[in-house]
Design a protein around this motif. Structure first.
Motif, PDB file in Angstrom:
ATOM      1  N   GLY A 326       0.804  -1.201   0.000  1.00  0.00           N
ATOM      2  CA  GLY A 326       0.000   0.000   0.000  1.00  0.00           C
ATOM      3  C   GLY A 326       0.843   1.258   0.000  1.00  0.00           C
ATOM      4  O   GLY A 326       2.070   1.224   0.153  1.00  0.00           O
ATOM      5  N   ALA A 328       0.620   5.459   1.461  1.00  0.00           N
ATOM      6  CA  ALA A 328      -0.071   6.526   2.190  1.00  0.00           C
ATOM      7  C   ALA A 328       0.114   7.841   1.448  1.00  0.00           C
ATOM      8  O   ALA A 328       1.220   8.163   0.998  1.00  0.00           O
ATOM      9  CB  ALA A 328       0.474   6.636   3.604  1.00  0.00           C
ATOM     10  N   GLU A 330      -0.764  11.993   1.844  1.00  0.00           N
ATOM     11  CA  GLU A 330      -1.215  13.079   2.695  1.00  0.00           C
ATOM     12  C   GLU A 330      -1.754  14.213   1.836  1.00  0.00           C
ATOM     13  O   GLU A 330      -1.131  14.611   0.858  1.00  0.00           O
ATOM     14  CB  GLU A 330      -0.065  13.589   3.556  1.00  0.00           C
ATOM     15  CG  GLU A 330       0.461  12.571   4.557  1.00  0.00           C
ATOM     16  CD  GLU A 330       1.583  13.139   5.410  1.00  0.00           C
ATOM     17  OE1 GLU A 330       1.917  14.333   5.208  1.00  0.00           O
ATOM     18  OE2 GLU A 330       2.119  12.406   6.247  1.00  0.00           O
ATOM     19  N   ASP A 335      -5.916  12.172   5.132  1.00  0.00           N
ATOM     20  CA  ASP A 335      -4.889  11.201   4.773  1.00  0.00           C
ATOM     21  C   ASP A 335      -5.557  10.038   4.051  1.00  0.00           C
ATOM     22  O   ASP A 335      -6.556   9.487   4.534  1.00  0.00           O
ATOM     23  CB  ASP A 335      -4.165  10.701   6.021  1.00  0.00           C
ATOM     24  CG  ASP A 335      -3.317  11.794   6.658  1.00  0.00           C
ATOM     25  OD1 ASP A 335      -2.959  12.754   5.941  1.00  0.00           O
ATOM     26  OD2 ASP A 335      -3.027  11.691   7.863  1.00  0.00           O
ATOM     27  N   TRP A 337      -5.219   6.241   1.677  1.00  0.00           N
ATOM     28  CA  TRP A 337      -4.447   5.001   1.631  1.00  0.00           C
ATOM     29  C   TRP A 337      -4.823   4.223   0.361  1.00  0.00           C
ATOM     30  O   TRP A 337      -5.994   3.970   0.109  1.00  0.00           O
ATOM     31  CB  TRP A 337      -4.730   4.160   2.875  1.00  0.00           C
ATOM     32  CG  TRP A 337      -4.047   2.820   2.880  1.00  0.00           C
ATOM     33  CD1 TRP A 337      -4.601   1.606   2.655  1.00  0.00           C
ATOM     34  CD2 TRP A 337      -2.655   2.576   3.115  1.00  0.00           C
ATOM     35  NE1 TRP A 337      -3.666   0.610   2.735  1.00  0.00           N
ATOM     36  CE2 TRP A 337      -2.445   1.177   3.023  1.00  0.00           C
ATOM     37  CE3 TRP A 337      -1.566   3.407   3.409  1.00  0.00           C
ATOM     38  CZ2 TRP A 337      -1.209   0.591   3.204  1.00  0.00           C
ATOM     39  CZ3 TRP A 337      -0.327   2.815   3.587  1.00  0.00           C
ATOM     40  CH2 TRP A 337      -0.152   1.431   3.488  1.00  0.00           C
ATOM     41  N   ASP A 339      -4.428   0.732  -1.138  1.00  0.00           N
ATOM     42  CA  ASP A 339      -3.992  -0.629  -0.817  1.00  0.00           C
ATOM     43  C   ASP A 339      -3.842  -1.443  -2.102  1.00  0.00           C
ATOM     44  O   ASP A 339      -4.215  -0.988  -3.196  1.00  0.00           O
ATOM     45  CB  ASP A 339      -4.964  -1.290   0.166  1.00  0.00           C
ATOM     46  CG  ASP A 339      -6.369  -1.413  -0.396  1.00  0.00           C
ATOM     47  OD1 ASP A 339      -6.520  -1.514  -1.636  1.00  0.00           O
ATOM     48  OD2 ASP A 339      -7.328  -1.404   0.405  1.00  0.00           O
ATOM     49  N   GLN A 374     -12.470   8.446  -2.069  1.00  0.00           N
ATOM     50  CA  GLN A 374     -12.088   8.482  -0.653  1.00  0.00           C
ATOM     51  C   GLN A 374     -12.136   9.906  -0.110  1.00  0.00           C
ATOM     52  O   GLN A 374     -12.611  10.161   1.004  1.00  0.00           O
ATOM     53  CB  GLN A 374     -10.671   7.929  -0.479  1.00  0.00           C
ATOM     54  CG  GLN A 374     -10.505   6.444  -0.688  1.00  0.00           C
ATOM     55  CD  GLN A 374      -9.097   5.987  -0.321  1.00  0.00           C
ATOM     56  OE1 GLN A 374      -8.479   6.536   0.603  1.00  0.00           O
ATOM     57  NE2 GLN A 374      -8.601   4.986  -1.038  1.00  0.00           N
TER      58      GLN A 374
END
Length: 760
Positions: A326, A328, A330, A335, A337, A339, A374
């Motif tokens: 995954g 991350a 910012e 935040d 993610w 995957d 998201q």
């Protein structure tokens, strides 16, 4: 002076043919043709000037205007290219007046048909009629033109002997054993191939007029007219088949070499067609111009036998692997993610038919959509509308909601994330075709992964020290890799274009807003500019960055391939990729295959990807004299006992001359002094030549032979060409086995008048 006074210029030996009773009908008809030609030129020229001055417009209107200019220009060139010699001959039906057949159709001001286009169905009897099947004709006359004058003509009668005798006594026909036809076969060659419309025979015409669906193989030995038939067939199909003509794909003509294509370059325009794309296999690939011949036969054979489609597909797939970990990300709002499942979903969004570099943009857009979903769910985003403008978002959005407009800004913010861009570029990079193929030949591990069927010895054989030099055996892999990958510059250009378009829209939006703000009219007419469609219409797309189209990339509606017996399986894939319809005219002779050709056409072509295959054989040699074929036939049959050696129909009475190599210069000098026409010295490639077998011999003793009207070629480059005199230098040096025998056979059968063999 009447037209006939300068049209008929028969030599003294044919004075009887100048009898007024024999040519009176032609005289009157040529006068009408001459008047109509002058009028047609004037009318077409005026129409062309008018079309050029018409507004270019945009979109389909611009295309239609350009097409009309092209059509009228081609018509004017055809009218200017020929005079009365556009007329090939005449046919007299059983009932009715004579019908004149020509290179293109012509009518007078009253709409009366003066000349019938040779490609029209009504003209078919002119070429197809035989004494066994006269096709409704009483007689046929073919002209022989020399410098715009009729220097001979040949009459045939398709009637009973009694009627034939009556026609001859009445002065309506002059029979003299096919004089125009035989004379044309024996005439001197020139550096350019001639069309032979006036002497097309019934078996050749049947092939020319065959339909375009599927693959038609024109199979025949030297001198049978395979190439001439293919060229005439190309012109016929463009005229008769609406699937090929106009803007529907067109025709690609592939020849063995640029020298050969230059040789035939005048034929198609003389037949009324100028839109055909011609090229050699080398020219289909950017690296082809500087590619050298593969010097190691084992390497060349191995590259030709590789399943290039599977190897290139495996190589490309190695550049399309979603990350297994995954990432991350910012942002100022939340935040995020990504995957492994998100990566996999984005990669699955690629269109299965899209090229790698094109699909990359699709995957990138899908990845941004996943992240945008998201981000939409984050509470902070709902409170950040006021911040969007700081990131360049247009929240004014006439006709759009603020959230929709803000989505574009969110995408731009996500796309600018450096870590995300780097991770994506590692997982799905932009790839150059040359990079990919070069890696195959420089990384044994990569090659084993892409071609697991290769042995360790074969993998090692394909590795090379220099990765900068391409060979002709590499071209099919480079071509397929480029098609499978797509042009990486296209993706970069698309991004630049989108950025330029966005900047232009923003600039235009400011201009419009300013116009609206300062509109003091009662009707507030500037308010109509608020519409988004109108705003977009004001952006000049033609000013945005664009790439030139590759004219040889296809797709083509029909492909003609000459010297097709030489193509490897890998090279066939280059052509099949450019013709999805699988409509082909394939010209070749299995006995002239330098690598051998153990299969039949019906076995070979379906194996490489062609479906319906029809083979039409030509067995009469119209070019090569009996004297030459008598010596050439045993050469090829010693290596290929079942070779299809054609039967020659003409004799020059000049035997094959054997001489010592020291006489080369004197033989050429004597022949050039006594003859018109062209000659060729054919010899094995010199060891010092960097592209052995691919270039003319231009060093050492052979340089002395490179004089006017004399070409100096290798056996391979002489394929498809013809010369009045051919001088073979040390034919035993051409090599052993099938290749050596084929090279000697091909070189010998280039001669139309005389063959000289010189040895050391």
């Amino acid at each position: 002076m009447t037209v006939s006074a300068h049209v008929f210029a028969l030599p003294a030996a044919l004075a009887a043919k100048a009898d007024a009773a024999l040519i009176a009908d032609d005289e009157r008809h040529f006068e009408a043709i001459e008047r109509s030609l002058a009028q047609s030129k004037t009318e077409v020229s005026a129409s062309l000037d008018k079309a050029k001055l018409a507004p270019a417009g945009a979109g389909q209107g611009a295309l239609d205007r350009d097409f009309e200019v092209h059509r009228l220009s081609a018509r004017l060139r055809a009218l200017s290219r020929f005079g009365l010699d556009l007329c090939l001959g005449r046919m007299v039906p059983g009932e009715g007046d004579p019908v004149y057949v020509g290179r293109f159709g012509l009518t007078d001001s009253d709409g009366r048909r003066l000349v019938l286009d040779w490609r029209s169905p009504a003209a078919e009897p002119f070429f197809g009629a035989t004494h066994a099947h006269p096709m409704g004709l009483r007689s046929r006359r073919r002209y022989r033109w020399t410098l715009g004058r009729i220097t001979d003509y040949w009459d045939e009668l398709f009637v009973t002997d009694e009627l034939a005798e009556r026609e001859t006594r009445a002065g309506r026909a002059a029979l003299d054993d096919q004089s125009a036809f035989i004379a044309s076969l024996g005439s001197s060659r020139s550096p350019r191939m001639r069309d032979v419309l006036g002497t097309i025979q019934a078996d050749q015409d049947a092939i020319i007029r065959a339909g375009s669906r599927g693959a038609l193989v024109v199979d025949g030995g030297p001198g049978t007219g395979k190439t001439v038939v293919a060229l005439h067939r190309t012109a016929y199909l463009l005229y008769s088949d609406p699937r090929l003509a106009g803007q529907h794909g067109g025709v690609l003509f592939v020849g063995p070499s640029p020298a050969y294509l230059a040789y035939v370059s005048d034929v198609l325009p003389s037949l009324g067609e100028e839109s055909v794309q011609t090229c050699s296999l080398r020219e289909l690939v950017a690296e082809g111009e500087r590619a050298v011949v593969e010097t190691d036969p084992a390497v060349a054979e191995l590259k030709a036998s590789i399943d290039v489609t599977r190897v290139i597909e495996a190589a490309v797939r190695s550049y399309e692997r979603p990350p297994s970990t995954g990432l991350a990300i910012e942002t100022d709002w939340a935040d995020l993610w990504v995957d492994p499942a998100d990566w996999a979903d984005a990669f699955d969004a690629a269109d299965p038919g899209a090229a790698h570099n094109e699909a990359r943009d699709q995957v990138w857009d899908a990845l941004l959509d996943i992240l945008l979903d998201q981000l939409r769910d984050a509470d902070e985003v709902q409170e950040a509308t006021d911040e969007f403008d700081a990131y360049g978002f247009d929240s004014r959005g006439s006709g759009s909601s603020g959230v929709e407009t803000s989505d574009a800004g969110l995408r731009r913010a996500l796309a600018s994330d450096r870590e995300l861009a780097l991770a994506f570029s590692r997982a799905w990079p932009l790839v150059e075709a040359s990079e990919l193929v070069r890696l195959l030949w420089s990384s044994p591990q990569f090659l084993r992964r892409c071609a697991p069927e290769l042995t360790d010895e074969q993998v090692e054989l394909l590795q090379r020290e220099s990765s900068d030099e391409w060979t002709t055996a590499d071209l099919p892999l480079l071509d397929l890799a480029r098609r499978r990958l797509g042009d990486p510059e296209e993706s970069r250009l698309r991004r630049r274009s989108e950025a330029a378009a966005a900047a232009e829209r923003a600039r235009m939006s400011e201009v419009i807003d300013d116009l609206i703000a300062n509109d003091d009219s009662d009707m507030k007419v500037m308010s109509m500019l608020r519409g988004q469609d109108l705003r977009r219409a004001l952006v000049d797309d033609s000013a945005l960055p664009q790439r030139d189209l590759d004219q040889l990339a296809g797709p083509f509606a029909h492909v003609v391939v000459d010297e097709a017996q030489e193509l490897t399986d890998a090279e066939w894939q280059m052509l099949l990729a450019r013709c999805p319809s699988r409509s082909f005219t394939i010209v070749g002779d299995r006995a002239q295959a330098r690598q051998g050709f153990s299969e039949s056409w019906e076995e070979r072509l379906p194996r490489v990807g062609l479906g319906t295959v029809t083979v039409a054989s030509l067995t009469i040699n119209y070019r090569t004299p009996v004297e030459v074929m008598t010596e050439a036939a045993p050469v090829i049959r010693a290596a290929l006992p079942d070779a299809n050696v054609p039967t020659s129909v003409r004799s020059t009475g000049v035997p094959v001359l054997h001489a010592e190599a020291s006489r080369l210069d004197s033989i050429l000098d004597e022949w050039l002094a006594q003859h018109e026409g062209i000659a060729c010295v054919i010899a094995a490639p010199q060891p010092s030549a960097p592209s052995a077998g691919e270039r003319s011999i231009d060093d050492g003793a052979f340089a002395r032979s490179a004089r006017d009207r004399v070409s100096v070629l290798t056996p391979e480059l002489s394929k498809g060409l013809e010369f009045d005199l051919v001088v073979l230098v040390d034919p035993d040096a051409f090599g052993d086995g099938i290749r050596g025998a084929v090279d000697r056979y091909v070189a010998m059968t280039r001669a139309t008048q005389q063959l000289v063999i010189v040895t050391s």
